[in-house]
Design a protein around this motif. Structure first.
Motif, PDB file in Angstrom:
ATOM      1  N   VAL A  36      25.850  -9.599 -76.009  1.00 11.89           N
ATOM      2  CA  VAL A  36      25.569 -10.953 -76.495  1.00 11.89           C
ATOM      3  C   VAL A  36      24.967 -11.739 -75.334  1.00 11.89           C
ATOM      4  O   VAL A  36      25.550 -11.819 -74.257  1.00 11.89           O
ATOM      5  CB  VAL A  36      26.865 -11.633 -76.996  1.00 11.89           C
ATOM      6  N   MET A  40      24.355 -17.903 -76.134  1.00 11.30           N
ATOM      7  CA  MET A  40      24.318 -17.736 -77.594  1.00 11.30           C
ATOM      8  C   MET A  40      25.265 -18.767 -78.207  1.00 11.30           C
ATOM      9  O   MET A  40      26.397 -18.913 -77.764  1.00 11.30           O
ATOM     10  CB  MET A  40      24.770 -16.325 -77.967  1.00 11.30           C
ATOM     11  N   ILE A  41      24.768 -19.522 -79.195  1.00 15.74           N
ATOM     12  CA  ILE A  41      25.582 -20.557 -79.821  1.00 15.74           C
ATOM     13  C   ILE A  41      25.577 -20.379 -81.331  1.00 15.74           C
ATOM     14  O   ILE A  41      24.673 -19.779 -81.896  1.00 15.74           O
ATOM     15  CB  ILE A  41      25.104 -21.980 -79.444  1.00 15.74           C
ATOM     16  N   LYS A  42      26.573 -20.921 -81.978  1.00 19.41           N
ATOM     17  CA  LYS A  42      26.707 -20.846 -83.433  1.00 19.41           C
ATOM     18  C   LYS A  42      26.004 -22.029 -84.086  1.00 19.41           C
ATOM     19  O   LYS A  42      25.704 -23.029 -83.446  1.00 19.41           O
ATOM     20  CB  LYS A  42      28.177 -20.800 -83.808  1.00 19.41           C
ATOM     21  N   SER A  43      25.781 -21.899 -85.380  1.00 16.63           N
ATOM     22  CA  SER A  43      25.037 -22.883 -86.157  1.00 16.63           C
ATOM     23  C   SER A  43      25.559 -24.319 -86.009  1.00 16.63           C
ATOM     24  O   SER A  43      24.753 -25.243 -85.845  1.00 16.63           O
ATOM     25  CB  SER A  43      25.023 -22.463 -87.624  1.00 16.63           C
ATOM     26  N   PRO A  44      26.879 -24.565 -86.052  1.00 19.86           N
ATOM     27  CA  PRO A  44      27.336 -25.956 -85.897  1.00 19.86           C
ATOM     28  C   PRO A  44      26.922 -26.577 -84.557  1.00 19.86           C
ATOM     29  O   PRO A  44      26.596 -27.757 -84.484  1.00 19.86           O
ATOM     30  CB  PRO A  44      28.863 -25.858 -86.007  1.00 19.86           C
ATOM     31  N   LYS A  45      26.907 -25.764 -83.493  1.00 18.24           N
ATOM     32  CA  LYS A  45      26.487 -26.270 -82.171  1.00 18.24           C
ATOM     33  C   LYS A  45      24.990 -26.570 -82.175  1.00 18.24           C
ATOM     34  O   LYS A  45      24.537 -27.548 -81.573  1.00 18.24           O
ATOM     35  CB  LYS A  45      26.841 -25.243 -81.089  1.00 18.24           C
ATOM     36  N   ILE A  46      24.210 -25.724 -82.864  1.00 16.93           N
ATOM     37  CA  ILE A  46      22.767 -25.990 -82.979  1.00 16.93           C
ATOM     38  C   ILE A  46      22.555 -27.343 -83.644  1.00 16.93           C
ATOM     39  O   ILE A  46      21.769 -28.165 -83.185  1.00 16.93           O
ATOM     40  CB  ILE A  46      22.058 -24.877 -83.781  1.00 16.93           C
ATOM     41  N   LYS A  47      23.280 -27.594 -84.715  1.00 16.14           N
ATOM     42  CA  LYS A  47      23.161 -28.862 -85.445  1.00 16.14           C
ATOM     43  C   LYS A  47      23.537 -30.032 -84.533  1.00 16.14           C
ATOM     44  O   LYS A  47      22.835 -31.044 -84.482  1.00 16.14           O
ATOM     45  CB  LYS A  47      24.036 -28.842 -86.692  1.00 16.14           C
TER      46      LYS A  47
END
Length: 170
Positions: A36, A40-47
């Motif tokens: 990984v 690498m970040i998850k969708s909520p962090k992207i938002k």
């Protein structure tokens, strides 16, 4: 004698078959072990991060794009094929320029104004790396590690958001 030759041939074919069988199993297992990437970040962090950009985007939009329908670009889309080809070509060019490529830097940029309209924002991908130098010793010297590879080509012309000003997710 004929039976001995057939036995040896059977043994060799069996060994080759076993080698390829084991080799393919290892490849399938390794696919699940892809490291990984750091960051690498998850969708909520992207938002969260894209919403935190809203005040900057609005400041640019309200000043530079005042009265322009749709506003400025908020994102750029690049096909997987273009990205893979860019990396392959950039690594080759880096070697030809005397560098070892070790990454990609992304620059925000803007197209020049056209017919009185401001140019849309874009993002440029530029290869980074270090110069290949040798000073007659066994130690590898890296000068300018992670610096832009001077003289290399970059990647532009990602597709605009639809509409240009839409935030994540599209």
């Amino acid at each position: 004698m004929k039976k001995l030759v057939l036995l040896i041939l059977g043994f060799i074919l069996g060994a080759l078959a076993m080698y390829f069988y084991v080799h393919n199993d290892k490849n399938e297992e390794n696919m699940d072990e892809t490291p990984v990437p750091s960051g690498m970040i998850k969708s909520p962090k992207i938002k969260t991060l894209t919403e935190a950009y809203d005040p900057r985007y609005n400041a640019i939009n309200d000043s530079v794009f005042k009265g322009v329908e749709g506003g400025d670009n908020r994102s750029s889309w690049y096909s997987l094929e273009d990205l893979q080809n860019f990396i392959t070509l950039a690594q080759k060019q880096a070697g030809e320029l005397g560098y070892t490529m070790n990454g990609v830097r992304i620059y925000p940029a803007a197209h020049p104004p056209l017919e009185g309209q401001p140019g849309y924002s874009t993002f440029l991908l530029v290869p980074t790396g270090y110069t290949n130098t040798s000073e007659g010793n066994m130690l590898s010297i890296q000068k300018g590690a992670n610096g832009d590879i001077i003289g290399s080509n970059g990647l532009n012309n990602g597709d605009d958001g639809n509409p240009p000003g839409i935030n994540y997710p599209q």
